[in-house]
Every structure is written in structure tokens, then in C-alpha cells.
Design a protein around this motif. Structure first.
Motif, PDB file in Angstrom:
ATOM      1  N   THR A  72      31.018  66.577  58.291  1.00 54.02           N
ATOM      2  CA  THR A  72      29.909  67.031  59.065  1.00 54.02           C
ATOM      3  C   THR A  72      29.919  68.800  58.981  1.00 54.02           C
ATOM      4  O   THR A  72      31.147  69.334  58.714  1.00 54.02           O
ATOM      5  N   PHE A  73      28.682  69.341  58.909  1.00 53.78           N
ATOM      6  CA  PHE A  73      28.714  70.506  58.873  1.00 53.78           C
ATOM      7  C   PHE A  73      27.292  71.019  59.600  1.00 53.78           C
ATOM      8  O   PHE A  73      26.333  70.563  59.440  1.00 53.78           O
ATOM      9  N   THR A  74      27.483  72.358  60.316  1.00 52.56           N
ATOM     10  CA  THR A  74      26.273  72.772  60.930  1.00 52.56           C
ATOM     11  C   THR A  74      26.001  74.084  60.265  1.00 52.56           C
ATOM     12  O   THR A  74      26.602  75.346  60.410  1.00 52.56           O
ATOM     13  N   LEU A 133      22.617  61.900  52.660  1.00 52.74           N
ATOM     14  CA  LEU A 133      22.794  63.074  53.164  1.00 52.74           C
ATOM     15  C   LEU A 133      22.144  63.130  54.344  1.00 52.74           C
ATOM     16  O   LEU A 133      20.844  63.604  54.399  1.00 52.74           O
ATOM     17  N   GLU A 134      22.705  62.804  55.571  1.00 50.29           N
ATOM     18  CA  GLU A 134      21.597  63.071  56.799  1.00 50.29           C
ATOM     19  C   GLU A 134      21.713  64.419  57.254  1.00 50.29           C
ATOM     20  O   GLU A 134      22.575  65.190  57.533  1.00 50.29           O
ATOM     21  N   VAL A 135      20.147  64.670  57.639  1.00 53.85           N
ATOM     22  CA  VAL A 135      19.970  66.247  58.067  1.00 53.85           C
ATOM     23  C   VAL A 135      19.140  65.959  59.329  1.00 53.85           C
ATOM     24  O   VAL A 135      18.229  65.478  59.435  1.00 53.85           O
ATOM     25  N   LEU A 141      24.375  68.640  59.218  1.00 56.01           N
ATOM     26  CA  LEU A 141      24.641  67.835  57.961  1.00 56.01           C
ATOM     27  C   LEU A 141      25.688  66.799  58.362  1.00 56.01           C
ATOM     28  O   LEU A 141      26.684  67.124  58.924  1.00 56.01           O
ATOM     29  N   CYS A 142      25.395  65.513  57.645  1.00 50.29           N
ATOM     30  CA  CYS A 142      26.436  64.367  57.831  1.00 50.29           C
ATOM     31  C   CYS A 142      26.615  63.582  56.337  1.00 50.29           C
ATOM     32  O   CYS A 142      25.457  63.352  56.210  1.00 50.29           O
TER      33      CYS A 142
END
Length: 1066
Positions: free
Chosen positions: A504-506, A452-454, A464-465
Motif C-alpha cells: 500500500t502507498f498513500t 491496482l486499486e486507487v 494505492l493498493c
């Protein structure tokens, strides 16, 4: 765990025996007509090595039997190991083993084994499983087996003798006998088998007085006695054990007819022809065919044929319903055979349609996959999953079962790995059939694929990706659930539900300066799955990016200019979203945006340019935290097409030579040979060397140049090359060598376009007038004013072809005609004259005189300013101001008056009017001249009623006063320095009163905050408080009413530099 099996107890005929493992003792009672076993045989339940074992048996019978102990491994004659005793009174018989040892194998010793199939015992080790296989199993292999595994102790189990099935040692042999004779069939087994059975023609043999069975005393030899055999007894007889069988024919021979060839079992494929035939030795009369004991006829779909003694039954196309037991009988003879129709299993169409629909279950639930079929033959079913055979067993895994009409695969607990394509292969002697079905197992989805890339968005939130889960549980994803937990806290907070197609999410709510952990779950109709969790991430405080370097100009044309730049450095520059580009014309202060949205590239082509204008550009970096500071501007560049190299310069010549210099001049290249030259390169070559070297750095802007630092009387070659942005043109060189030596030249003044004949300066300013000349030798220079020598306060200087006049503080007395005289050594003269005018602010006007006018007006007159009589003074005009009280502010009543008279109309009785007059010229305003007493019109006393006289006014027609607008006083041209006030005034008349609109360069000035206008009784003014260079241009006043319009124009010229003596005006 060690397994234990109970001892086996047997009672046969007149003997009793008991087996203990493989080498256990046996007790037998004989010589008794009736003997019984009373169940009092006792033995130890377990033995320990090197301990005694005692066996006790109670035997009853009349007369008393003789008891013998036996051991299957040998005799019990060793009195040291075996002790036999009995008690007549209790009828108990005792066998004692003094040193009984627990055997590891059948013989009590370590059994030899190997790891292949070449030895008696084969030990196989698969993971944690140990398996011992025994080849050619015999009753002697019955024993207690133990296995010892390091670090796991000893495990044991018992193989009973009853589990060892006997084999046929001597099979049955064919028996022949005459009719009504006796026939005996005999077979010998390897071990006693109480469960043997006899069959006749594949059916169990029913014992009667004609069929008797005998077994030897040791249970190994078996006999079948057929009494009074006849032709109906002819056939195949067989003896079967639980696992093995043997058979032979019984043939009865006699003088009567019989079958020389009986019916034989037949197997045919479905649809093929089937023929059953038999042959008699003699004609026994008409015969009959039977199927399963029912007589057959032609209506049963069969055909009967007879060829002599041969009888045949024909079936054209065999079907499954025609399979069965067929027999033919003639006389007292009968022959039987079995017809087997080989047809593949069949699955009903409704079952096939049901199998095409996927079977859906939830994870963890059991599932049974059942396939029904039809077959008259034994069917074997093989299940496969995705091409791999499914192994069914009795354990906790998959279980496969096959019945007469169906097969099923049972999975006790399903999981996602059980999903797939299942197939079952049904095979029999008639053929095979394959059916397929799909199993879908629904479960919660797997966690999303990591990591989980932050990423910190630096003011725009935390990005987040992730990747979709490898297994969605068999159902489509509905959405994701994103949760956040602050470091040090145990509560997870849901921050969003991204759609299924987004990975993805911000998180825009994360606070800067704090640490967070994030996790993501996939959600389907089965619910949320396991979470993918990230490490703790620190949300950094907001930092703006720095300014990028100046952009570089890659190319320019009349339609576009292409720029490139590099990224800024420093904090805040790690996450750049894009760049904003701005442009401005050179010399302007206002920047105009080129793009509205940031561009991620570091290269951009700017359009929407005005051809021929010079532009500057700058770039601003934009990060998630916002835009940073703009970078420095680029070099100025013209929006014009690429230039052609200029042509060669023309008219190259030497204009002067001195001991250390050579002066050149030339004309610009012909425009037809190329584009305009932007500069020139002057090169010098030594007469002794062909090498050319530039005489200066950069380019020469003008068409003259002096080469300095030369060696006196040395010869040089000279050439000049024109250059521009398109490159260098062809050089132009002098044909002859030029020597650095002076020439004889008469003195003369060097005039150019900047040389003027008149000069106007402000009083008090410093005047500096340079005059350039040339001469072979330094001439005498004389300055004159109005034909006379200069005053002492005027200073002159002469140096290197330049003479200069300097007046430190100009006054009106310095105005006049100045002359410079050059006189050479031989008396040659040259003169140059110019007029200097010194101007100052005007002096104040004289006293003001007020007198009454007509129709409520007052006439204002004043003494003109003394500067009007001075011809040397600058032109001036007057401004009249009024106010209603001594403390009220002054308001302009009239401006730009060139006379000393003004009429104020609309004077009201009882009001005070104070007047002020100011003289103005281009250099400023004079001191004011004010009225000492205000002008007051007395109020008229009221008229009494008695004094009123009624007068009847004569009737008359109002005159038509309407007229088109016309300018009484028009606008005039203004020449003003920077920063001064500009007031343009005009007077207009018309009825109805016209409306005046001001324009600059045909653009309306309405609403322009830099100017304001007034309109007082037709006197209209436009005021510019502080003149700038951009205010210069053509101004226009347009007066309009319903009858027409009138236009007055003027030009405003702004002097960019302060007026000095170096500016000569025409």
C-alpha cells in the motif's frame, strides 16, 4: 518449401544405370570387356506434366557395347510413350518420354493413405504439422512426394532409393564340412546393398586366400567361401547391412578332438559369481585361458577347474575390470566368449556435491547441465523436469546428448519457466542411477498483481493498493517504485518507494480536482520489472463529514455508560476514519473529550464517571479531510447502578372527592422494599369491569393526584404503582369503591415546604403571592394589610381553591403584615399571615467632613444615609474612594465599612486627596457623596543651618511589634441574585504584614480570571464582578506570616431565580 534431391549415379561391374525417382529409366552396357561412363548422361532437372522428357547417355568401350534401356516399373516396349534412338558416331544414346507426368507417389498416382497404422501410408495432422509415415519401406516407395494444403499451396520432397535400406530375405544357414574341406554360407537380400559386411565371432572378417566373398550380378545373393576349413574356423559368422543382419555356425568335423560345447557369452551382475565352461570331445592336452589375448593365471583373481573333458573358469565376485573377451585353447582348438559385468553407472562424489548446489543463470542465456559418470556398459540417459520428461531434439528447444562418460542437457535460451528441479536417470544393463540438480533462472520481476486499486483519501491523499507479483524473478524484492502521471501529460513522476513488505502507498502530494494515473513496479537486484498501471482517477475536493445523530444509551452503571450511534449521511461521509466522543455534566457548557484517537466502531463504553452525576454525550465523525461538526447531544443519563423496582406505596387514601374528581395521596415506598421511586402511575377501574386503565400520560412525580373527568356519584376502584428505572413495583389498591361526590370540609389553607412567613422584594417590582386553600364550598376570602383593608392599587383574585395578591409596582409603603381570612357558610374561619418587605437602593450619605489626624493621616467622617434610621430598609455599608486630581479615576480606599468614619494613613505633604463615599446594600449602590475641596497637607519650609540645633537623642530599645495575624473585621455571609456584584471584605492585622490567600470550597482562587482581590493597608477584598450559580459556596481568607496564620470564613448564597412574590424567605 519443396525439397529436391539430386539423381543418384551408379557404376557397377560392366553396367551403368541411372534412376529417376521410382520409375526412372536405366541404361546398361554389356558384351564389353572394358566399358566406361564418361559422365555425359543428361536429363532434364524438372518436368512439367504433359511435357516431353529426354534422357541422353554416352557409352564408350571396346569392343562396342550393346546398350539396353530399362525401367524398374516395367519394360519400355510401348513405342507410343517411349522412343529409343542412338548415334553411332557420337556414341550417344537417347530415351524420350513423350508425356512424362510428375508423380504424386511412387506410381505417379494419388497414394492411398489413412489415419492409423493399418494402411501402407499414414497421414498424421498435429496442429500446423503434417506427417506421412510409410510402413514396410521398400525401394519401390522411392518417389517425389507432394502434399497440398488448402490456402497454403503445394509442398514437395523426394525420397531417394538409396535411403531405402534392404532387408534379409533368405538368412544364413549353418554349414558343415570335414577338416580341410570347403564351406559355403549363402544369404539373399531384398535389394542390392553395396555396403554389406561379413563378421566372424562378432569381429569383421579379414578376407584372404582362405576367405572369399561373392555377389550375384543382381546384387541380391551374397556368398562366403571358407577354404580348407579346420577346427579353428569353427564359430558364428554373420552378414550385416546398414540396418539388418543374419548369422549361422560353421562346423568343421574330423577324426581329431574338438569342442562339443564351446564357450558361451555370459552376463552377470557386479559382485555375483561368473563361470565360463567348455567341453572337448577328446583330451587335447593341457589348455590355457586368455582374456583379451593375454594369458590368465591364478594371480589374476580367477580359478581354473577341470572335470574330465570339461574346463571351467570361475570368478568369485565379478568386477567391472574383469569384463572382456575370454578364450580357451587346447591343442589346435580354441573357443571364445564375452563376459559382461552388469554394474550401474557411477557418479563421483565430487560431482554429486557439485550437483547439490543450484545452478544459477540469467534469463536469455544458454545453459548446459552436464553430469559425468563412469560405466563400462552403454548408458541411456533420460532427463526430466519436475517429474516430466524432457524431450530433446534437433530443433531450437532442449537438446540431450549422451557420451561414454557424461550426459548433458543444453537449453539454448533460458527463461523463468525453465526453473525447477531437474533429474537425469542413467540406466544400463547393470542397473540405473538417478541424479538431481536445481536450476535457478534470474530475471526481472513480473508486474504486481492487479488490479491496482486507487482510492481517494478525501484530503489525506490518494491510497494505492496492489498485490505482490506472482514471480519475483528468482530474487528477493528490494522495494516498489510508485509513479504518477497527470492526465494530459506524458511524463511519469516518481512519488515513492514503498518497502518490499508493503503493498500500500498513500500519495499525499496529489492535488485535488485533478485526474491522475498511477503505476507500480517491483524492483530486485536485476532491476525494475514491468509496471502495473491504473485507470485515471479524479482526486475529489475536500469535504467534511456531517454531524452524526444523537447517540443512544444502551446501558448505564455507576462505573460506565455504553453508547451507540449511526454514521452520518451526506457528502464527506463516505470515508469515515472513526469517531470522537465527548461528555459533559448536565447544565454545564464545557464538553470534555472521552477519547483522543478516533474509534472506528459505532459503539463505545465511557468510563471515568462520577457516580450519581447526570451526563450528556455527543459524537463527531472524523474523515481523512478532518473532523466534521459535532452531533446533537444525547438524552441525559445518570451514572448509577441499575435500580431495583420500588416497593408498594404506603398509606394510600382519598383526601377529597367532588362531583367529577377524586383526589388521592400516599406515602413513598419503604426503602427496604426497593430503590427510590422516580414516579407513580395512578390507575382507575370501573366497578362493573375488572380492567385497569391509566388516568394520565407518563408518571406522576408527587405523592398526590386528582383524577378528573369522572361521572358524578359513580363508584370507582383506584390503585397506585411506584415506578423507577428498574421497573414497576407492586400496585397498592383501595379496598373499597370510591364515589365521585363532594364531602363536607371546613376551609383550610394548604401549606407546603415552599410556604414562607416573609417576603422581600425590590421596589418597583411586581408582587404576586398565591395562596392555596380547600373547602367544601367556595368560602368568602378577605385580604387585610396591617389589620386594615388593602389599598386600592392592590388586587386580589379567587378561583378554584386559589386566592392571589397582586401589587403591580411595589413601593416602600406596601411593606407590612398581610392577612388572608377564609370564612365558610357556617361561619368557620381560617387565617394566614405573612410579612412583605419592599426594599430599594440606599439613599446617598450626607456631607463629608475631613480633619487632620496624627502621624500623616486624615480622618474622614460623613453623615449616615437616611436609610439607616428606617427600620424597614435593608442593611447597608459604605465604600470610601480617593483620587489625586479632579480628573483622575476613583480608587477604593476602604470597603464594607459599617461606621461613618475612616482614617487614611500615609498622607504625603503637597499632594491633593479627593474623597467619595457611597452607601451600598444587597440591591445596589447609592448616589455618591463627594468632598467639595481636596485635602492638602502643606509642605514644611526648609530649616536653615543657623537655626539647626543638635540634640542628642537618648538611647532606647526598640519595642517588639511582632504579632501573629488576627482579623479585626471578619467575613460575613452574602445573599445575592444572579448577575450582581459581590465584594467580600475583611480587615487583618499582624507584623510582619501578613499575606492573605483566598479559597473557595478549599480550592485556591489564585489565578482565577473570574475574580480579583485587593489588599490596602490590611483591608482585603475579594470582588466577583458578575455572580453566577456556580459561584455559590464556602469562601475562606487565610492570613499568614512567620508567626502563624488566621482564618475567616463566609458563605455566598446565590438566588437562581429572580425574587418575586412567589418566593417566601424565612
Amino acid at each position: 518449401m519443396a525439397g529436391r534431391l539430386p539423381f543418384a549415379l551408379y557404376s557397377k561391374l560392366f553396367s551403368t544405370e541411372m534412376l529417376l525417382h521410382r520409375g526412372g529409366p536405366r541404361v546398361t552396357g554389356t558384351k564389353a570387356r572394358h566399358a566406361s561412363w564418361n559422365g555425359q548422361f543428361k536429363c532434364p532437372e524438372r518436368w512439367t506434366e504433359r511435357k516431353h522428357a529426354i534422357f541422353r547417355a554416352v557409352v564408350c568401350g571396346e569392343p562396342g557395347p550393346q546398350v539396353h534401356w530399362h525401367c524398374s516399373k516395367g519394360d519400355l516396349s510401348n513405342s507410343g510413350k517411349y522412343q529409343i534412338s542412338d548415334s553411332q558416331g557420337s556414341k550417344e544414346y537417347v530415351l524420350q518420354l513423350r508425356t512424362a507426368a510428375l508423380p504424386l507417389t511412387g506410381d505417379g498416382e494419388m497414394a492411398p493413405y489413412g489415419f492409423d497404422n493399418q494402411t501402407k501410408h499414414c497421414l498424421q495432422h498435429l496442429g500446423k504439422h503434417y506427417q506421412l509415415q510409410t510402413r514396410d519401406l521398400r525401394p519401390g516407395d522411392a518417389a517425389l512426394y507432394r502434399v497440398r494444403v488448402p490456402d497454403a499451396g503445394v509442398s514437395r520432397t523426394e525420397l531417394e532409393a538409396s535411403a531405402v535400406l534392404p532387408q534379409v530375405v533368405v538368412p544364413l544357414a549353418c554349414a558343415h564340412c570335414g577338416e580341410q574341406g570347403d564351406a559355403v554360407l549363402e544369404a539373399t537380400l531384398s535389394d542390392p546393398c553395396p555396403g554389406t559386411t561379413w563378421h566372424r565371432r562378432h569381429r569383421p572378417l579379414q578376407l584372404s586366400d582362405r576367405y572369399e566373398v561373392f555377389v550375384s550380378s543382381d546384387g541380391l545373393t551374397h556368398w562366403l567361401l571358407a577354404r580348407r576349413a579346420c577346427f579353428s574356423d569353427v564359430g558364428r559368422y554373420s552378414l550385416g547391412t546398414k540396418l539388418h543382419a543374419c548369422g549361422a555356425w560353421l562346423v568343421a568335423e574330423g577324426p581329431t578332438g574338438h569342442f562339443s560345447q564351446g564357450l558361451a557369452d555370459l552376463e552377470v551382475q557386479r559382485g555375483e559369481a561368473a563361470v565360463l565352461s567348455c567341453t572337448l570331445t577328446s583330451d587335447l592336452g593341457p589348455g590355457a585361458w586368455f582374456k583379451d589375448g593375454v594369458k590368465l593365471s591364478a594371480q589374476d583373481g580367477v580359478t581354473f577347474e577341470q572335470d574330465g573333458l570339461e574346463h571351467r573358469l570361475l570368478i568369485a565376485r565379478a568386477e567391472g575390470t574383469q569384463a572382456g573377451r575370454y578364450s580357451f585353447g587346447a591343442g589346435d582348438q580354441q573357443s571364445e566368449a564375452t563376459l559382461t559385468v552388469l554394474e550401474p553407472p557411477v557418479i563421483a562424489p565430487d560431482m554429486m556435491a557439485k550437483l547439490r548446489e543450484p545452478l544459477v543463470v540469467k534469463a536469455g542465456e544458454p545453459v548446459t547441465m552436464k553430469v559425468a559418470f563412469q560405466s563400462c556398459l552403454p548408458v541411456q540417459a533420460t532427463w526430466s523436469k519436475d517429474g516430466v520428461k524432457v524431450a530433446g531434439g534437433d530443433g531450437g528447444g532442449a537438446q540431450v546428448a549422451v557420451g561414454d562418460s557424461s550426459t548433458r542437457l543444453y537449453l539454448p535460451s533460458t527463461s523463468r519457466k525453465d526453473c525447477g528441479q531437474y533429474s537425469v536417470a542413467l540406466s544400463s544393463k547393470g542397473g540405473s542411477l538417478r541424479a538431481e540438480l536445481t536450476l535457478q533462472v534470474l530475471d526481472k520481476p513480473q508486474p504486481p498483481q492487479g488490479p491496482l486499486e486507487v482510492q481517494d483519501g478525501h484530503g489525506a491523499g490518494v491510497c494505492l493498493c496492489w498485490r505482490p507479483p506472482t514471480d519475483d524473478g528468482g530474487q528477493a524484492l528490494q522495494h516498489y517504485v510508485v509513479e504518477r502521471r497527470q492526465a494530459g501529460l506524458g511524463t511519469w513522476l516518481k512519488v515513492g518507494e514503498p518497502p518490499a513488505d508493503s503493498t500500500t502507498f498513500t500519495d499525499a502530494e496529489a492535488e485535488q480536482g485533478k485526474k491522475y494515473s498511477f503505476r507500480v513496479r517491483a524492483v530486485t537486484a536485476e532491476g525494475p520489472g514491468e509496471a502495473l498501471e491504473s485507470d485515471e482517477v479524479l482526486v475529489a475536493p475536500e469535504v467534511l463529514p456531517g454531524p452524526p445523530p444523537p447517540p443512544a444509551i444502551l446501558s448505564a452503571s455507576s462505573q460506565s455508560i455504553t453508547l451507540s450511534w449511526t454514521a452520518p449521511r451526506g457528502p464527506g461521509s463516505a470515508h469515515i476514519l472513526g469517531y470522537l466522543i465527548e461528555k459533559r455534566k448536565k447544565g454545564r457548557n464545557t464538553w470534555v473529550a472521552v477519547n483522543q484517537q478516533p474509534v472506528p466502531e459505532k459503539k463505545w463504553t465511557v468510563l471515568d464517571l462520577r457516580q450519581g452525576c447526570q451526563y450528556e454525550f455527543r459524537v463527531t465523525a472524523v474523515a481523512p479531510s478532518g473532523p466534521g461538526e459535532p452531533g446533537p447531544p444525547s438524552d441525559a443519563v445518570f451514572a448509577q447502578d441499575p435500580m431495583r423496582p420500588p416497593g408498594p406505596v404506603r398509606d394510600l387514601q382519598v383526601t377529597d372527592t367532588l362531583h367529577a374528581s377524586i383526589t388521592l395521596s400516599w406515602a413513598q415506598p419503604d426503602p427496604q422494599d426497593g430503590d427510590e421511586a422516580l414516579g407513580y402511575v395512578v390507575e382507575l377501574g370501573d366497578s362493573a369491569s375488572p380492567q385497569w386503565s391509566p388516568c394520565h400520560a407518563g408518571t406522576v412525580p408527587g405523592t398526590t393526584y386528582t383524577i378528573k373527568g369522572l361521572r358524578p356519584r359513580e363508584g370507582y376502584f383506584v390503585r397506585v404503582t411506584a415506578v423507577n428505572d428498574g421497573g414497576r413495583g407492586p400496585p397498592t389498591a383501595l379496598d373499597t369503591v370510591v364515589q365521585a361526590m363532594p364531602v363536607s370540609v371546613c376551609p383550610k389553607f394548604l401549606m407546603d415546604a415552599s410556604t414562607k412567613d416573609s417576603l422581600t422584594v425590590r421596589a418597583g417590582d411586581t408582587v404576586r403571592v398565591p395562596v392555596h386553600f380547600e373547602a367544601a364550598s367556595m368560602p368568602d376570602v378577605t385580604w387585610l394589610k396591617d389589620g386594615l383593608p388593602l389599598p386600592k392599587r392592590s388586587v386580589t383574585s379567587v378561583k378554584d381553591g386559589l386566592t392571589q395578591l397582586l401589587v403591580p409596582a411595589a413601593s416602600l409603603a406596601d411593606s407590612g403584615l398581610y392577612t388572608v381570612v377564609l370564612r365558610g357558610p357556617r361561619g368557620e374561619e381560617a387565617t394566614y399571615s405573612f410579612r412583605l418587605r419592599v426594599a430599594a437602593r440606599p439613599r446617598a450619605p450626607g456631607p463629608i467632613l475631613l480633619r487632620e489626624g496624627t502621624l500623616g493621616s486624615v480622618i474622614v467622617e460623613w453623615v449616615p444615609s437616611p436609610d439607616e434610621a428606617d427600620g424597614r430598609a435593608a442593611p447597608l455599608h459604605y465604600t470610601v474612594l480617593t483620587r489625586s486630581s479632579p480628573h483622575a479615576p476613583w480608587r477604593p480606599a476602604a470597603e464594607r465599612l459599617h461606621t461613618c468614619r475612616f482614617t487614611l494613613v500615609g498622607v504625603l505633604p503637597g499632594h491633593e486627596y479627593h474623597f467619595r463615599v457611597v452607601a451600598k446594600n444587597e440591591l445596589g449602590a447609592s448616589e455618591p457623596s463627594d468632598t467639595r475641596q481636596p485635602w492638602v497637607v502643606p509642605r514644611q519650609p526648609p530649616v536653615s543651618t543657623a537655626d539647626r540645633v543638635t540634640v542628642k537623642a537618648p538611647s532606647y530599645q526598640e519595642p517588639d511589634l511582632r504579632q501573629k495575624p488576627r482579623f479585626l473585621v471578619g467575613l460575613r455571609t452574602h445573599l445575592l441574585p444572579l448577575g450582581s456584584e459581590c465584594c467580600m471584605t475583611c480587615a487583618v492585622r499582624g507584623w510582619p504584614r501578613p499575606r492573605v490567600t483566598w479559597f473557595k470550597n478549599d480550592q485556591s482562587l489564585a489565578g482565577d480570571p473570574a475574580v480579583y482581590s485587593t489588599d490596602l493597608l490590611g483591608v482585603c477584598s475579594l470582588v466577583i464582578p458578575s455572580v453566577s450559580a456556580e459561584d455559590g459556596g464556602k469562601y475562606k481568607a487565610v492570613a499568614e506570616n512567620t508567626l502563624g496564620q488566621a482564618i475567616s470564613t463566609a458563605t455566598l448564597i446565590v438566588m437562581v431565580d429572580e425574587i418575586t412574590g412567589e418566593q417566601l424567605l424565612a
